[in-house]
Design an enzyme around this catalytic site. Sequence first.
Site, PDB file in Angstrom:
ATOM      1  N   GLY A  13      47.588  16.914  26.669  1.00 34.32           N
ATOM      2  CA  GLY A  13      47.145  16.616  25.314  1.00 34.32           C
ATOM      3  C   GLY A  13      46.521  17.835  24.660  1.00 34.32           C
ATOM      4  O   GLY A  13      45.563  17.716  23.892  1.00 34.32           O
ATOM      5  N   GLY A  19      41.506  19.004  23.249  1.00 31.60           N
ATOM      6  CA  GLY A  19      42.497  19.652  24.102  1.00 31.60           C
ATOM      7  C   GLY A  19      42.953  20.985  23.553  1.00 31.60           C
ATOM      8  O   GLY A  19      43.065  21.974  24.291  1.00 31.60           O
ATOM      9  N   SER A 137      34.619   9.546  27.986  1.00 33.71           N
ATOM     10  CA  SER A 137      34.078   9.224  26.667  1.00 33.71           C
ATOM     11  C   SER A 137      32.689   8.616  26.812  1.00 33.71           C
ATOM     12  O   SER A 137      32.391   7.938  27.803  1.00 33.71           O
ATOM     13  CB  SER A 137      34.987   8.235  25.937  1.00 33.71           C
ATOM     14  OG  SER A 137      34.352   7.684  24.797  1.00 33.71           O
ATOM     15  N   TYR A 150      39.167   0.457  25.668  1.00 33.52           N
ATOM     16  CA  TYR A 150      39.060   1.917  25.781  1.00 33.52           C
ATOM     17  C   TYR A 150      37.972   2.292  26.782  1.00 33.52           C
ATOM     18  O   TYR A 150      38.178   3.149  27.652  1.00 33.52           O
ATOM     19  CB  TYR A 150      38.764   2.496  24.408  1.00 33.52           C
ATOM     20  CG  TYR A 150      38.585   3.991  24.368  1.00 33.52           C
ATOM     21  CD1 TYR A 150      39.674   4.846  24.493  1.00 33.52           C
ATOM     22  CD2 TYR A 150      37.323   4.561  24.180  1.00 33.52           C
ATOM     23  CE1 TYR A 150      39.516   6.224  24.443  1.00 33.52           C
ATOM     24  CE2 TYR A 150      37.154   5.935  24.122  1.00 33.52           C
ATOM     25  CZ  TYR A 150      38.251   6.763  24.254  1.00 33.52           C
ATOM     26  OH  TYR A 150      38.094   8.129  24.197  1.00 33.52           O
TER      27      TYR A 150
END
Length: 249
Positions: A13, A19, A137, A150
Amino acid sequence: MKRLENKVALVTGGNSGIGLSTAQRFAEEGAQVIITARRQQVLEEALAIIGHGAMGICGDVADIAHHAQVARQVRRDFGALDVYVANAGVLTIQDSAAVSPTEFDAQFSINTRGVFFGVQAMVPILRDGASIIVTSSLASGRVLQGHAVYAGSKAAIEAFARSWALELKDRRIRVNVLVPGPVDTAIVEKLGVPEADRPAFLQSMADRIPAGRLGDPEELAAAALFLASDESRFVNGAELRVDGGMFLG
């Protein structure tokens, strides 16, 4: 001497956001950089930004065959890998009651399955003493509305990383987790925030962060560089929060 001189680094990514900034910083610090992305056009655009002889491989991290292809190509072209950044991920905000099996599978396929099998494919070509960095995250440890799926997908990879740090200890391969807070990237547009509402939306997020602002991708790239370099040679199994203190709120 540059901090990643003569190192080979792969960033999944690596075409946008954290990224891309990480790939740029690694290249500036002397690494031979390889990035992956799902679309050829954005891959080529990112490579033009990174420069320094960076190369790209197009493919989907949710496809296990893609990881095998990447490993073969890296071994063929460079012999081995020194740094692997499992960064590719997707986010769909949806309250749990409204999540469909398709939406659930999409996030876990990329964020979780893609990370697991990416690392599995890269370990045989990693040099002893290499560094693996997994991008998680803030949502993995703090409840955010609409982030249940998520958050689960990211919490899982943090558990993977802890296991890998011990499984790979005999080869001195370090495994650490980069935990970003809100960062001002293209993710805001993907959340469907109208351009006219963007300043107010960003301010509302900034108000929840002790630092008083969102992070910059370059700040996450600097943290990734630390974890990739010998400066962190005694850091293993760690979760490095780069969130302006938001986790504390």
